[in-house]
Scaffold this active site. Structure first.
Site, PDB file in Angstrom:
ATOM      1  N   HIS A 264      -7.874   2.347  -7.890  1.00 21.40           N
ATOM      2  CA  HIS A 264      -8.516   1.060  -7.600  1.00 21.40           C
ATOM      3  C   HIS A 264      -8.287   0.122  -8.774  1.00 21.40           C
ATOM      4  CE1 HIS A 264     -11.528  -1.991  -6.620  1.00 21.40           C
ATOM      5  NE2 HIS A 264     -11.829  -1.956  -7.914  1.00 21.40           N
TER       6      HIS A 264
ATOM      7  N   ASN B  13      -5.228   6.530  -1.676  1.00 23.74           N
ATOM      8  CA  ASN B  13      -4.206   5.775  -2.413  1.00 23.74           C
ATOM      9  C   ASN B  13      -4.421   5.746  -3.924  1.00 23.74           C
ATOM     10  OD1 ASN B  13      -6.294   3.961  -2.446  1.00 23.74           O
ATOM     11  ND2 ASN B  13      -5.246   2.331  -1.340  1.00 23.74           N
TER      12      ASN B  13
ATOM     13  N   GLU C 249     -17.459  -5.753 -11.164  1.00 29.23           N
ATOM     14  CA  GLU C 249     -17.251  -4.304 -11.155  1.00 29.23           C
ATOM     15  C   GLU C 249     -17.507  -3.697 -12.540  1.00 29.23           C
ATOM     16  OE1 GLU C 249     -13.323  -4.018  -9.417  1.00 29.23           O
ATOM     17  OE2 GLU C 249     -14.053  -4.717  -7.463  1.00 29.23           O
TER      18      GLU C 249
ATOM     19  N   TYR D  29     -18.018  -1.409  -3.021  1.00 23.71           N
ATOM     20  CA  TYR D  29     -17.219  -1.858  -1.882  1.00 23.71           C
ATOM     21  C   TYR D  29     -17.965  -2.880  -1.007  1.00 23.71           C
ATOM     22  CZ  TYR D  29     -13.319   1.421  -2.601  1.00 23.71           C
ATOM     23  OH  TYR D  29     -12.216   2.084  -3.088  1.00 23.71           O
TER      24      TYR D  29
ATOM     25  N   LYS E 245      -9.271   7.304  -8.310  1.00 20.02           N
ATOM     26  CA  LYS E 245     -10.099   7.782  -7.200  1.00 20.02           C
ATOM     27  C   LYS E 245     -10.130   9.320  -7.179  1.00 20.02           C
ATOM     28  CE  LYS E 245      -9.175   3.686  -4.317  1.00 20.02           C
ATOM     29  NZ  LYS E 245      -8.827   3.237  -2.948  1.00 20.02           N
TER      30      LYS E 245
HETATM   31  O1  CDP Z   1      -7.808  -1.129  -2.965  1.00 23.16           O
HETATM   32  P1  CDP Z   1      -7.291  -2.476  -2.505  1.00 23.16           P
HETATM   33  O2  CDP Z   1      -7.971  -3.632  -3.223  1.00 23.16           O
HETATM   34  O3  CDP Z   1      -5.796  -2.553  -2.556  1.00 23.16           O
HETATM   35  O4  CDP Z   1      -7.664  -2.600  -0.958  1.00 23.16           O
HETATM   36  P2  CDP Z   1      -9.004  -3.096  -0.228  1.00 23.16           P
HETATM   37  O5  CDP Z   1      -8.585  -3.979   0.902  1.00 23.16           O
HETATM   38  O6  CDP Z   1      -9.971  -3.662  -1.225  1.00 23.16           O
HETATM   39  O7  CDP Z   1      -9.618  -1.769   0.401  1.00 23.16           O
HETATM   40  C1  CDP Z   1     -10.317  -0.844  -0.391  1.00 23.16           C
HETATM   41  C2  CDP Z   1      -9.808   0.541  -0.067  1.00 23.16           C
HETATM   42  O8  CDP Z   1     -10.195   0.882   1.251  1.00 23.16           O
HETATM   43  C3  CDP Z   1      -8.295   0.688  -0.093  1.00 23.16           C
HETATM   44  O9  CDP Z   1      -7.799   0.974  -1.391  1.00 23.16           O
HETATM   45  C4  CDP Z   1      -8.071   1.844   0.864  1.00 23.16           C
HETATM   46  O10 CDP Z   1      -8.184   3.094   0.206  1.00 23.16           O
HETATM   47  C5  CDP Z   1      -9.207   1.702   1.854  1.00 23.16           C
HETATM   48  N1  CDP Z   1      -8.788   1.107   3.117  1.00 23.16           N
HETATM   49  C6  CDP Z   1      -8.630   1.925   4.235  1.00 23.16           C
HETATM   50  O11 CDP Z   1      -8.811   3.136   4.116  1.00 23.16           O
HETATM   51  N2  CDP Z   1      -8.251   1.379   5.438  1.00 23.16           N
HETATM   52  C7  CDP Z   1      -8.038   0.053   5.553  1.00 23.16           C
HETATM   53  N3  CDP Z   1      -7.683  -0.453   6.748  1.00 23.16           N
HETATM   54  C8  CDP Z   1      -8.204  -0.785   4.453  1.00 23.16           C
HETATM   55  C9  CDP Z   1      -8.574  -0.230   3.243  1.00 23.16           C
HETATM   56 MG    MG Z   2      -9.936  -4.232  -3.181  1.00 22.26          MG
END
Ligand code: CDP
Ligand code: MG
Length: 132
Positions: free
Chosen positions: A115, A112, A126, A49, A9
């Site tokens: 991805h 974080n 993707e 997303y 990212k």
């Molecule tokens: O990236 P990952 O698949 O672990 O998580 P996700 O549930 O698919 O969410 C995508 C991204 O959105 C996360 O990596 C976070 O950076 C962000 N996110 C956030 O900022 N706040 C949340 N409550 C959930 C996700």
């Molecule tokens: Mg995800």
């Protein structure tokens, strides 16, 4: 052999963590089948997303992921979808174990670093989106 989609990212790129993350992928023995640095349009970010449309953080993550360049990759290896998720660590870095990418380099869920596809189906979708 399985494939996943991984993306460093914007904060991972700007903090100089490309080498560190690629080193971990290579040391683990995964093949980097394709790699590209690019800037996402907001359309592409929204599509990436799409599963999060309507959630309170959707606009923020779309804006963020398209704000600065990212590094997109296709990784190949045995069970790489779930195994790379383990290497990434939990979504919220507060819950990510030390030794994982998020556990070692992040402390904020919206920054974080990395991805990775959450399933083989997501990986296929993707990869198609990023590597046409
Ligand atoms: O990236 P990952 O698949 O672990 O998580 P996700 O549930 O698919 O969410 C995508 C991204 O959105 C996360 O990596 C976070 O950076 C962000 N996110 C956030 O900022 N706040 C949340 N409550 C959930 C996700
Ligand atoms: Mg995800």
């Amino acid at each position: 052999m399985e494939r996943t989609f991984a993306m460093i990212k914007p904060e991972g790129v700007s903090r100089g963590l490309i080498g560190e993350i690629i080193m971990r992928i290579e040391r683990k023995g995964y093949q980097i089948v394709a790699l590209q640095m690019l800037s996402l349009t907001s359309e592409m970010a929204s599509e990436h997303y799409a599963e999060h449309v309507g959630k309170p953080f959707f606009t923020r993550i779309v804006e963020h992921i398209s704000s600065n360049p990212v590094v997109a990759m296709i990784l190949e290896g045995p069970d790489v979808v779930s195994e790379f998720r383990k290497m990434m660590g939990a979504t919220n870095p507060i819950n990510a174990l030390t030794g994982t990418i998020r556990g070692d380099f992040a402390n904020d869920m919206s920054l974080n670093i990395i991805h990775g596809s959450d399933s083989v189906e997501s990986a296929t979708r993707e990869i198609k989106l990023f590597f046409k």
